[in-house]
Write an enzyme that holds these catalytic residues in place. Sequence first.
Site: not given
Ligand code: M6R
Length: 610
Positions: A2, A27, A75, A99-100, A482, A486, A489, A505, A605
């Site tokens: 948010c 956000r 969000w 926000n929260g 990772e 990527k 998502e 396995h 984000k």
């Molecule tokens: O702001 P942060 O680095 O703490 O965020 C952590 C994760 O939410 C963030 O890395 C998330 O996994 C991303 N969407 C990955 O691309």
Amino acid sequence: MCGIVGYTGAKNCIPVLIEGLKMLEYRGYDSAGVSFLDGKCIRTVKAKGKLSNLEERLEASKLGEMHCGIGHTRWATHGAPSDINSHPHSTEMVSLVHNGIVENHAEIEAFLRQKGYTFVSDTDTERASKLIDMLYKETKDPVATLFRASAAIRGSYAFGVIFSDFPGKIFAIRKDSPLIIAKDASGSFLASDIPAILPYTKEYCRLDEHYVAELSRTDIKIYDENANVSEPKYEVALWNSEQAKKGGFPHFMLKEIYEEPSALESTIERRISNGLPSFDETFPDNILLESIDEIHVVACGTAMHAGLVGKYIIEKLARIPVNVEIASEFHYRDPILKKNSLAIFISQSGETADTLAALRHAKSEGVPTLAIVNVFGSSLAREADYVLYTMAGPEISVASTKAYSVQCAILYLFAAHLALIKQKITSEAARSLCEKLRSELPRAVAATLALNDTIHQISTKISSAEHLFYIGRGIDYQLSIESSLKLKEISYIHSEAYAAGELKHGTISLITDGIPVICIMTDSSLAKKTISGIHEVAARGAHVILICSADIQDEHALPDVETVILPRTEPLLYPFLTATATQLIAYHTSADKGIDVDKPRNLAKSVTVE
Ligand code: M6R
């Protein structure tokens, strides 16, 4: 999670709020809304979906110029994305953006129902807005109202509020969710994050927890938790508004991947002095680092994956055992934290609620805490005992890319620093690593970016897949994890990362004709074993795509396998090149599928709720 904006001043605040919300859309982006004070009347416009829907509604509403208002991009936490659940939530006297999460919303609702209040939305925020309405009717004082609301609410909140009795004023309070305030010659601003105010000013003040801000056209007043007037403490943003724009790239993600060489350069340069790793600013003496014999790295998502690379390099160089853990698991499982532990928390935003909660847990156990964060002055940076800033600049795309690379870089340097302190490597070895990181790494990453077209072609081969595997061994497996996140998502392809030696396995039963298996192979000591894994999946019909180092390609070329050959560089630097290549794979796959790359579904984000 948010985004909140507010403006009161001489400018027409409709475009100011919309532009601010655009900068904060990362956000959350499932709905948006604005409320204005039109004299003593509150006018609210909201719309489900992207900000453009709200813009259309505002256009249709034919509102004239407004000079005081608040806005929100959501969000969803409580209640599905819908017009009605969008913020602001308003009564006749009060309008609130939040926000929260209000954890005790059910209790508040029960209490307010007894007082005759009714509810139209499923949101916790509507409960908070009506509580504020009730408290305001009792006190007729917005500042006292917010203090009382804050005492009654459990959970996390950044509130921006307007009251119909106070034309031209915005009030705010926060706990556990970020909020900044700023001023320019025209008026005063409120925002969840710095990019929203950058077009007007670089000077901002972070509102302290439980403090109330009162914004007017000419003035900002801050009240501490005892309601005494407190001087705002201004800081200057290190980023400018150009950095927070796309700069000619079709998406922020692509721009941010292309910024990796310079982000690495800035991050690394700052941490090398006289050719050796330098952490003197953060640790003026080595007493703490000499004593540690165990490290916990705690973070979420991509930041946690940077921790996996950190484990590899710290254990390799400094021979200190490292436990890497997901923040949301760490603090609820009562981890054993020994006396000589160091707990490292990694985060781009510095506001991730799970990571923050884990940091607080570690602190409560008396463990020294180190935050590695990108956003200056963020909550993690302020609460940790020690801070190392990464210098990625603003990262706007939901998919974290350059932030990951610089997190890995700082962990490399920290590993070399620890290794020197622990006398596990010589100064010459540390000096040589620093030199490779400083001069060779940005160049090698730039050379990887030059493979963009080849990588794009590979992406077209996987974009119709429903399932996919990333495999690798050793550090290449950590990179697979990772790379897989990527891809999934932002492309919505179900992807799993597997240690190449582990497939047999169980998971190999999922390999069927044509399923893409992307194999990362940059560690030449493991190449022969990895190649066996490739043969195993290829024999079962997998469509193998190989990402490998130039050295391995020279020695073990697999002529029938589509291959991305990473530019020749120092073996220790390959993880960075792999990251860039697989970020580009994810980017192109998503863009070619027509997905909103920077704002993939259901994500945000900055995840400021647990
Ligand atoms: O702001 P942060 O680095 O703490 O965020 C952590 C994760 O939410 C963030 O890395 C998330 O996994 C991303 N969407 C990955 O691309």
